[in-house]
Design an enzyme around this catalytic site. Structure first.
Site, PDB file in Angstrom:
ATOM      1  N   ASP A 128       0.696  -1.232   0.045  1.00  0.00           N
ATOM      2  CA  ASP A 128      -0.125   0.001  -0.003  1.00  0.00           C
ATOM      3  C   ASP A 128       0.833   1.116   0.190  1.00  0.00           C
ATOM      4  O   ASP A 128       2.127   1.121   0.236  1.00  0.00           O
ATOM      5  CB  ASP A 128      -0.999   0.027   1.270  1.00  0.00           C
ATOM      6  N   ASP A 136     -10.426   2.113  -3.413  1.00  0.00           N
ATOM      7  CA  ASP A 136     -11.262   1.898  -2.110  1.00  0.00           C
ATOM      8  C   ASP A 136     -12.621   1.931  -2.029  1.00  0.00           C
ATOM      9  O   ASP A 136     -13.120   1.475  -1.219  1.00  0.00           O
ATOM     10  CB  ASP A 136     -10.473   2.828  -1.097  1.00  0.00           C
TER      11      ASP A 136
END
Ligand code: GLA
Length: 732
Positions: free
Chosen positions: A482, A552
């Site tokens: 990430d 997301d």
């Protein structure tokens, strides 16, 4: 080499790169200026005599060495223009020399043709596995005053509508100079009224297709955020106004780079459009010492005369087959259950056991433990940089979790955010200088975290060592990598003042070095890129990691646009997509489990919710989804993808997956808001064999391939918002 893909005609001084579908033509003009002639559909025989018309145009000056008033660099379509020497359009290269002059003028010197494709040091790039599949033309240009040479590299593949370009500069002089800009590519397209398609977006709203006329003046698509970003993907396409998904000319440009990028278009006074693409010149200044070399990232140019779908198909295959690498390049990717939206930071071994107990019988193949397992991370305010196990969270530790997962015959995945540092961390207490920061200034926080200075080898090494310690001790099958903020205060405490303009690019080189070392050392680990969802969804990351978290935003309806937009430039096998709970955590919208499944299955599939909260009926629907996905996974991850109806244009979205043999196709159709007394609509399929008869496996009805492509199928009118329909057609 079976085929000569690149030729140079001495008499007319022209280069012709040609394969079965495309041609790229340039020529050396008076004064050794390299001009652009053509990029497009294959030309079988090029005469060599397509010369740019000569005319004395006011206020466009001439070459210093000639009195010919009809010849000007300001109007000639070119391949690589300099600065401050009479071409007033956007330059491809700006160099500040010792004298303070920012003047560049590189002229053609010589060329070389080589089989295959050389690699680019330290940077991701497309490759060949067999020398015969491509040829590379290297054109040497020189600025004699600077005593520097530039090599323009052009690779043409024998069987792809692709030209890969990049630039290398050598400082042959005895003094250092500053590269203030060095493009990977310039091309001057002598076409009028082109439209540009780009992929702007935001966090949780990535890659929204935008199309506009290229107007006079400069249009720029860029990122200054230190990463390729959610906000503007490093991709554009130039299309004719009448180009659609299915027909018409289009040229795509995709930069294989994950840092600051700049795509500049300039429509000049003669209606030609200059395209200049590369590392963003913003905050960039690279000191090149004598005898040093600097290489730019690569641009992948694609030409299609079969509309946007044709371009996307070429990109999908190129990125899948000649950019992605490793054991998972062609492997069927596992179905994931990720705990993020189920638990966020609040988990312990019991909760995880609960997830495993729920997921395994449903057929889920991999459990991913997301953020929160390290340092003392109980929320997103601490511990980045401390890649050791959280002492109080998981009794038995990661090893025990890995065993529990493997006992269920599932794979085990783990989340990392290697590039970041929290102030509240052991790493920061020991090395406050490891964060990017400008002396005597505050650091801009974002998600209460800072960016590690990856321009420094010892910092990259520190993170490498911490990560390998975990990866050597625990049996891990997958990593989610990430990156949850953009850069600011880009400055390194370890570099000299005159090198601070190098830091953003050096950061990316450090990042690629870390990715390279980890992916090489752990070939059995599947790596997934992520940056607050799809904030670094680019071909550079894809070279190391064959898939990325697309967004997301897991709302099925919002995902239609995100996935449709992403598919313009990237293969489906690179886009991960999960079914999550309703109301959706990002949009608050509720969509049916069917719709959520049908959208997520059009990507690399998984779940990201609390399965324990599902009712029995829903669980059996999940079993059906998983069974369906496993059965058709090869086709859904690696088949040919065709966009049929755009969510950017109407209430209806449709796309199709087709096997390479065209003997099976799956049609997905989605409707947004329901309407009373809605009109009947049909969907015409594509990419089928017109001669074949296809059977709908549910109804048994047999249709001609040409019938499905021309008459099509009626869409079912369903009650309720956000509905979907899946149709499987098999050749008889
Ligand atoms: C990012 C990712 C999410 C999740 C969180 C964890 O936002 O995109 O999927 O991993 O970080 O903090």
């Amino acid at each position: 080499m079976a085929n000569q893909l690149i030729t140079f005609d001495e008499a007319t001084q022209s280069f012709h790169l040609k394969n079965n579908s495309i041609s790229y033509v340039m020529s050396v003009e008076e004064g050794n200026v390299l001009s652009h002639i053509y990029f497009g559909k294959k030309i079988n025989h090029y005469s060599g005599f397509f010369k740019y018309p000569r005319l004395d145009r006011g206020f466009s000056g001439n070459l210093p060495t000639s009195l010919d008033r009809t010849y000007s660099k300001d109007t000639l379509p070119q391949e690589f223009s300099g600065n401050n020497t009479g071409d007033y359009r956007v330059p491809a290269v700006i160099i500040k020399s010792e004298s303070g002059a920012r003047t560049t003028d590189f002229r053609y010197v010589s060329y070389e043709i080589i089989n295959g494709k050389p690699s680019i040091k330290g940077l991701p790039h497309s490759y060949v596995i067999d020398e015969n599949e491509a040829q590379t033309l290297i054109i040497k240009m020189e600025d004699a005053t600077l005593n520097a040479t530039i090599e323009l590299s052009y690779t043409i593949y024998a069987n792809r509508s692709v030209i890969a370009r990049h630039t290398t500069i050598n400082n042959n002089s005895t003094a250092a100079f500053d590269i203030e800009k060095l493009a990977s590519l310039q091309v001057d397209l002598p076409k009028q009224n082109m439209e540009v398609i780009s992929l702007p977006g935001a966090h949780v709203r990535e890659r929204q297709i935008e199309r506009q006329l290229v107007k006079h003046g400069v249009t720029q698509f860029e990122s200054r955020r230190g990463s390729s970003s959610h906000f503007m993907n490093p991709f554009i396409a130039l299309a004719n106004p009448n180009t659609t998904e299915f027909q018409g000319d289009v040229i795509g440009f995709q930069l294989v780079y994950s840092g600051n990028h700049q795509f500049t278009l300039e429509r000049d006074y003669q209606d030609q459009t200059r395209v200049v693409i590369g590392i963003n010149e913003y905050n960039f200044d690279w000191q090149l010492k004598p005898q040093e070399v600097f290489e730019t990232p690569e641009v992948l140019m694609v030409y299609s005369d079969k509309g946007l779908n044709g371009m996307s198909d070429t990109y999908a295959k190129l990125l899948r087959e000649r950019v992605a690498r490793g054991r998972y390049q062609y492997a069927e990717r596992p179905i994931v259950i990720n705990n993020w939206e189920a638990t966020y930071f609040e988990f312990d071994e019991k909760k995880i056991q609960g997830i495993l107990d729920q997921a395994a019988p449903l057929g889920v193949e991999m459990f991913v433990l997301d953020d929160g397992w390290f340092g003392h991370r109980d929320d997103d305010n601490s511990s980045l940089g401390d890649w050791f196990e959280h002492a109080n969270k998981l009794k038995g530790g990661l090893r025990d979790i890995a065993n529990r997962v493997h006992d269920k015959k599932m794979k085990f995945g783990l989340w990392f955010e290697p590039e970041m540092i929290s102030e509240e961390s052991q790493l920061y207490r020991e090395h406050p200088d490891y964060a990017l920061q400008v002396p005597n200034r505050g650091k801009t926080p974002s998600r209460n975290q800072y960016v590690l200075d990856f321009s420094r080898q010892e910092i990259v090494n520190n993170i490498f060592n911490q990560m390998t310690k975990i990866l050597d001790a625990v049996d891990i099958d997958y990593i989610k990598w990430d990156m949850n903020r953009n850069m600011s205060e880009v400055y390194s405490m370890a570099y000299a003042a005159e090198q601070q303009g190098e830091i953003s690019h050096r950061y990316i080189l450090g990042l690629y070095d870390l990715m390279n070392r980890l992916t090489t050392r752990y070939p059995k680990i599947l790596f997934e890129g992520c940056s607050g969802g799809g904030g670094r969804f680019d071909a550079g990351v894809l070279y190391y990691m064959p898939q990325s978290w697309t967004s997301d935003n897991t709302d099925a309806f919002a995902r239609l646009k995100i996935q449709y937009g992403t598919s313009l430039a990237f293969p489906i096998s690179s886009m991960t997509a999960h079914v999550s709970a309703v109301p959706n955590h990002q949009t608050g919208r509720s969509t049916s489990l069917k719709m959520r499944g049908d959208v997520a299955m059009s990507g690399v599939f998984g779940y990201e919710l609390n399965l324990g909260e599902m009712e029995d009926g829903e669980k059996s629907e999940v079993v059906n989804q998983i069974t369906f996905y496993k059965k058709y996974r090869q086709l859904l991850q690696y088949g040919d993808f065709t966009r049929l109806k755009s969510p950017f244009e109407s209430n209806y979205t449709a796309w199709q997956f087709t096997s390479p043999e065209k003997d099976i196709a799956i049609l997905f159709r989605y409707t947004g808001l329901a309407e009373a007394q809605a009109e009947f609509t049909t969907t015409q399929m594509a990419n089928l064999n017109p001669e074949m008869i296809y059977e709908n496996v549910t109804t048994g009805v047999a249709y001609g391939g040409d019938e499905l492509m021309n008459i099509g199928l009626y869409d079912t009118l369903q009650k309720g918002d956000f509905t979907s329909e899946v149709t499987i057609l098999k050749a008889k």
